[in-house]
Design a protein around this motif. Structure first.
Motif, PDB file in Angstrom:
ATOM      1  N   UNK A   1      18.895  22.639  67.875  1.00 41.61           N
ATOM      2  CA  UNK A   1      18.034  21.915  68.809  1.00 41.61           C
ATOM      3  C   UNK A   1      17.749  22.807  70.017  1.00 41.61           C
ATOM      4  N   UNK A   2      16.721  22.484  70.811  1.00 46.93           N
ATOM      5  CA  UNK A   2      16.435  23.313  71.998  1.00 46.93           C
ATOM      6  C   UNK A   2      17.641  23.439  72.932  1.00 46.93           C
ATOM      7  N   UNK A   3      18.528  22.460  72.916  1.00 48.43           N
ATOM      8  CA  UNK A   3      19.728  22.515  73.771  1.00 48.43           C
ATOM      9  C   UNK A   3      20.691  23.621  73.336  1.00 48.43           C
ATOM     10  N   UNK A   4      20.489  24.167  72.166  1.00 46.88           N
ATOM     11  CA  UNK A   4      21.331  25.265  71.690  1.00 46.88           C
ATOM     12  C   UNK A   4      20.816  26.627  72.152  1.00 46.88           C
ATOM     13  N   UNK A   5      19.682  26.639  72.805  1.00 49.82           N
ATOM     14  CA  UNK A   5      19.132  27.896  73.313  1.00 49.82           C
ATOM     15  C   UNK A   5      20.077  28.517  74.325  1.00 49.82           C
ATOM     16  N   UNK A   6      20.458  29.760  74.071  1.00 46.70           N
ATOM     17  CA  UNK A   6      21.444  30.435  74.919  1.00 46.70           C
ATOM     18  C   UNK A   6      21.625  31.866  74.431  1.00 46.70           C
ATOM     19  N   UNK A   7      22.331  32.636  75.242  1.00 50.95           N
ATOM     20  CA  UNK A   7      22.847  33.922  74.784  1.00 50.95           C
ATOM     21  C   UNK A   7      24.242  33.656  74.218  1.00 50.95           C
ATOM     22  N   UNK A   8      24.452  34.089  73.000  1.00 46.22           N
ATOM     23  CA  UNK A   8      25.719  33.840  72.306  1.00 46.22           C
ATOM     24  C   UNK A   8      26.568  35.108  72.315  1.00 46.22           C
ATOM     25  N   UNK A   9      27.862  34.911  72.556  1.00 50.90           N
ATOM     26  CA  UNK A   9      28.802  36.022  72.630  1.00 50.90           C
ATOM     27  C   UNK A   9      29.970  35.789  71.679  1.00 50.90           C
ATOM     28  N   UNK A  10      30.388  36.827  70.989  1.00 52.30           N
ATOM     29  CA  UNK A  10      31.645  36.751  70.266  1.00 52.30           C
ATOM     30  C   UNK A  10      32.748  37.348  71.138  1.00 52.30           C
ATOM     31  N   UNK A  11      33.974  36.935  70.873  1.00 52.19           N
ATOM     32  CA  UNK A  11      35.100  37.370  71.689  1.00 52.19           C
ATOM     33  C   UNK A  11      36.351  37.467  70.828  1.00 52.19           C
ATOM     34  N   UNK A  12      37.289  38.301  71.259  1.00 51.98           N
ATOM     35  CA  UNK A  12      38.524  38.484  70.498  1.00 51.98           C
ATOM     36  C   UNK A  12      39.709  38.613  71.441  1.00 51.98           C
ATOM     37  N   UNK A  13      40.851  38.141  70.962  1.00 47.73           N
ATOM     38  CA  UNK A  13      42.112  38.297  71.686  1.00 47.73           C
ATOM     39  C   UNK A  13      43.193  38.624  70.664  1.00 47.73           C
ATOM     40  N   UNK A  14      44.068  39.544  71.022  1.00 48.07           N
ATOM     41  CA  UNK A  14      45.146  39.980  70.141  1.00 48.07           C
ATOM     42  C   UNK A  14      46.209  38.885  70.080  1.00 48.07           C
ATOM     43  N   UNK A  15      46.080  38.002  69.076  1.00 46.56           N
ATOM     44  CA  UNK A  15      46.934  36.821  69.007  1.00 46.56           C
ATOM     45  C   UNK A  15      46.964  36.306  67.579  1.00 46.56           C
ATOM     46  N   UNK A  16      48.169  36.089  67.048  1.00 44.36           N
ATOM     47  CA  UNK A  16      48.292  35.612  65.669  1.00 44.36           C
ATOM     48  C   UNK A  16      48.973  34.256  65.587  1.00 44.36           C
ATOM     49  N   UNK A  17      48.967  33.526  66.689  1.00 39.76           N
ATOM     50  CA  UNK A  17      49.518  32.184  66.670  1.00 39.76           C
ATOM     51  C   UNK A  17      48.486  31.153  66.279  1.00 39.76           C
ATOM     52  N   UNK A  18      48.829  29.873  66.499  1.00 45.47           N
ATOM     53  CA  UNK A  18      47.968  28.779  66.046  1.00 45.47           C
ATOM     54  C   UNK A  18      47.272  28.042  67.190  1.00 45.47           C
ATOM     55  N   UNK A  19      47.482  28.492  68.430  1.00 45.14           N
ATOM     56  CA  UNK A  19      46.839  27.821  69.566  1.00 45.14           C
ATOM     57  C   UNK A  19      45.354  28.142  69.587  1.00 45.14           C
ATOM     58  N   UNK A  20      44.551  27.164  69.996  1.00 38.83           N
ATOM     59  CA  UNK A  20      43.113  27.368  70.093  1.00 38.83           C
ATOM     60  C   UNK A  20      42.742  27.700  71.538  1.00 38.83           C
TER      61      UNK A  20
END
Length: 126
Positions: free
Chosen positions: A87-106
């Motif tokens: 939808x038009x509300x999804x218009x944005x600049x999208x970024x991916x990101x990473x963190x060195x973490x192998x646990x289960x927390x979001x």
């Protein structure tokens, strides 16, 4: 360390679909939890989706739940965001990101992540 390079995005009509990709040009993503964020015009960078290092678990912002799917292929060192029913509300600049973490927390905050892609524009026309 990883260096993230994004691809995909562009212009789509409302109701359409797009897929974003985020690959590493250096390093491996295998031990990294990853996420997608987006920044709409005039707004802060907001959380979209998170995926654990194994890909086993995912978590979504309410605004995209049921429409977006985050996935990863660790063998290809690539993260994906499948975006449906846009939808038009999804218009944005999208970024991916990473963190060195192998646990289960979001992790859902910008400050939780150490590595970022360059951003890619997604524009949804009505």
């Amino acid at each position: 360390q990883v260096q993230l390079v994004q691809s995909g995005g562009g212009l789509v009509q409302a109701g359409g679909s797009l897929r974003l990709s985020c690959a590493t040009s250096r390093g491996t993503i295998s031990n990294y939890a990853m996420a997608w964020f987006r920044r709409a015009p005039g707004k802060e960078r907001d959380f979209v989706a998170h995926i654990t290092w194994s890909g086993e678990n995912t978590y979504y912002a309410d605004s995209v739940k049921g429409r977006f799917i985050v996935s990863r292929d660790n063998a290809k060192n690539t993260l994906y965001l499948q975006m449906n029913s846009l939808s038009p509300e999804d218009t944005a600049v999208y970024y991916c990101a990473a963190v060195d973490y192998t646990g289960s927390y979001f992790y859902t905050r910008v400050a939780d992540y150490d590595y970022w892609g360059q951003g890619t524009q997604v524009t949804v026309s009505s």
